[in-house]
Write a protein that holds these residues in place. Structure first.
Motif, mmCIF file in Angstrom:
data_model
loop_
_atom_site.group_PDB
_atom_site.id
_atom_site.type_symbol
_atom_site.label_atom_id
_atom_site.label_comp_id
_atom_site.label_asym_id
_atom_site.label_seq_id
_atom_site.Cartn_x
_atom_site.Cartn_y
_atom_site.Cartn_z
ATOM 1 N N MET A 128 18.113 48.140 9.499
ATOM 2 C CA MET A 128 17.048 49.104 9.696
ATOM 3 C C MET A 128 15.961 48.851 8.663
ATOM 4 O O MET A 128 16.270 48.553 7.520
ATOM 5 C CB MET A 128 17.669 50.490 9.485
ATOM 6 N N ASP A 129 14.696 48.956 9.068
ATOM 7 C CA ASP A 129 13.623 48.804 8.091
ATOM 8 C C ASP A 129 13.611 50.009 7.156
ATOM 9 O O ASP A 129 14.050 51.090 7.521
ATOM 10 C CB ASP A 129 12.272 48.685 8.794
ATOM 11 N N ALA A 130 13.072 49.797 5.954
ATOM 12 C CA ALA A 130 13.100 50.868 4.963
ATOM 13 C C ALA A 130 11.960 51.861 5.149
ATOM 14 O O ALA A 130 11.960 52.930 4.558
ATOM 15 C CB ALA A 130 13.026 50.263 3.563
ATOM 16 N N ASP A 131 10.998 51.515 5.982
ATOM 17 C CA ASP A 131 9.736 52.266 5.973
ATOM 18 C C ASP A 131 9.695 53.465 6.915
ATOM 19 O O ASP A 131 8.632 53.991 7.201
ATOM 20 C CB ASP A 131 8.579 51.320 6.301
ATOM 21 N N LEU A 132 10.866 53.887 7.415
ATOM 22 C CA LEU A 132 10.960 55.068 8.298
ATOM 23 C C LEU A 132 10.316 54.839 9.666
ATOM 24 O O LEU A 132 10.103 55.778 10.410
ATOM 25 C CB LEU A 132 10.327 56.308 7.645
ATOM 26 N N GLN A 133 10.024 53.573 9.994
ATOM 27 C CA GLN A 133 9.499 53.304 11.336
ATOM 28 C C GLN A 133 10.642 53.345 12.354
ATOM 29 O O GLN A 133 10.433 53.643 13.516
ATOM 30 C CB GLN A 133 8.787 51.950 11.384
ATOM 31 N N ASP A 134 11.861 52.995 11.884
ATOM 32 C CA ASP A 134 13.041 53.080 12.749
ATOM 33 C C ASP A 134 13.741 54.406 12.481
ATOM 34 O O ASP A 134 13.837 54.843 11.344
ATOM 35 C CB ASP A 134 14.016 51.934 12.439
ATOM 36 N N ALA B 60 4.878 55.474 13.355
ATOM 37 C CA ALA B 60 3.896 54.765 12.533
ATOM 38 C C ALA B 60 4.421 54.764 11.104
ATOM 39 O O ALA B 60 5.196 55.632 10.698
ATOM 40 C CB ALA B 60 2.554 55.466 12.600
ATOM 41 N N ARG B 61 4.032 53.762 10.315
ATOM 42 C CA ARG B 61 4.469 53.687 8.930
ATOM 43 C C ARG B 61 3.971 54.914 8.172
ATOM 44 O O ARG B 61 2.798 55.266 8.261
ATOM 45 C CB ARG B 61 3.894 52.415 8.299
ATOM 46 N N LYS B 62 4.897 55.574 7.450
ATOM 47 C CA LYS B 62 4.518 56.819 6.781
ATOM 48 C C LYS B 62 3.951 56.542 5.394
ATOM 49 O O LYS B 62 2.923 57.076 5.005
ATOM 50 C CB LYS B 62 5.772 57.693 6.663
HETATM 51 MG MG MG Z 1 7.455 48.477 9.315
#
Ligand code: MG
Ligand code: UDP
Length: 321
Positions: free
Chosen positions: A91-97, A198-200
């Motif tokens: 999972m990506d770290a950026d909360l997009q997933d 979207a990236r937060k």
């Molecule tokens: Mg991302």
């Protein structure tokens, strides 16, 4: 352990607390035994301190810290090496997933028997400069690998543990994990439509103009490795033999021509004055070179058991392997 969640993180200190809390919420509600392995890919912000603090609060959170920024594939690779869960989810770290997808992915692996399930960001919240090249890339990758996925590059994926233990990621290979899995013999590869935000916080780490070029070169390498990596002789040897035979054929032809001319008593041009001679010579030399390249490749493929080594500075909650 049921699930290992592997999260590559490069300068993501703002997102990590929220992400971990969310994953924890989901896993506790489902009564999973789980671990969250976060790989700090040489961040220059406080990502590592954040991981350490999170791990203090919840010992399911574990960390690996790279000495420098190696990239997403090496980060995933080390996460895969450390993972202990029966199902491994990246999972990506950026909360997009969204961690809310975890139970469905887990069930697809455990109950429906998939070896690997790739997320599909059907509705995507990214700028056009990302989505357009991505469409193109996915089309090419589909065609070249023969795997009917819509979204090869989705960060959210789930694997049966054996899959991640048998593939090795380097360069920018994370885009092609489905192909690596297929070539390792794991055939049941599925797809699941996943939510995408979207990236937060922070900015995308993959914005460079060279993204497409690198991606394409990696695809070529991959196709090559997939087909000939373990048997380079099949490509180089075949080409080399072909060239060598062509060169030999030309030389033969010149000799026969000369002999015929002598027998008939007609005039003939000196061999070294003929273009064909040089063509033949060049072809033979190229043939030998190719053959040698194949042979050397074959020797290297046979003797190397080495894997890529990345310098790890620290670990939290994980043994040194
Ligand atoms: Mg991302
Ligand atoms: N990432 C990483 N190393 C890098 C670049 C990115 O570990 O060199 C991580 C990043 O922190 C994120 C994931 O890979 O968790 C996907 O990156 P990003 O969200 O920037 O990519 P995008 O969603 O824009 O394609």
């Amino acid at each position: 352990m049921d699930i290992s969640i592997v999260v590559p993180a490069y300068n993501e200190d703002e997102s990590l607390p929220e992400l971990c809390a969310w994953i924890e919420r989901v896993c506790v509600a489902q009564r999973y035994s789980y671990e969250i392995i976060i790989i700090d890919d040489g961040s220059s912000d406080t990502t590592w301190e954040t991981i350490a603090a999170l791990s203090q609060k919840n010992n399911a959170v574990k960390g690996i810290r790279f000495r420098r920024n190696y990239g997403k594939s090496p980060a995933l690779n080390e996460g895969f090496t450390a993972a202990q869960g029966a199902v491994v989810i990246t999972m990506d770290a950026d909360l997009q997933d969204s961690p809310d997808e975890i139970p469905a992915l887990y069930n697809m692996i455990c109950k429906e028997g998939y070896d690997m399930v790739s997320g599909w960001k059907k509705v995507r919240h990214d700028p056009l400069s990302k989505t357009l090249p991505s469409k193109l890339f996915n089309g090419v990758a589909r065609r070249m690998t023969g795997i009917p996925l819509h979204d090869f590059n989705c960060g959210l994926k789930a694997y049966r543990m054996q899959v991640v233990k048998s593939i090795e990621l380097f360069g920018e290979m994370h885009r092609y994990i489905p192909a690596l899995a297929k070539w390792s013999g794991f055939k049941k590869i599925g797809e699941k439509v996943v939510q995408h935000q979207a990236r937060k916080y922070g900015t995308s780490k993959f914005g460079g103009w060279d993204r497409g070029v690198k991606g394409f070169l990696d695809l070529l390498t991959l196709m090559f490795i997939g087909k000939f990596g373990k048997k380079p002789m099949h490509l180089f040897g075949a080409l080399g033999s072909l060239f060598f035979l062509a060169g030999g054929g030309l030389a033969m032809w010149l000799i026969i021509e000369k002999l015929l001319a002598i027998a008939n008593g007609t005039k003939y041009r000196d061999v070294t004055e003929q273009t064909l001679f040089y063509l033949g010579l060049t072809a033979a030399v190229i043939g030998i070179q190719l053959f040698l390249a194949g042979f050397l490749g074959e020797l290297i493929a046979r003797s190397s058991t080495d894997r890529n080594r990345y310098l790890i500075e620290e670990r939290i909650g994980l043994p040194v392997l």
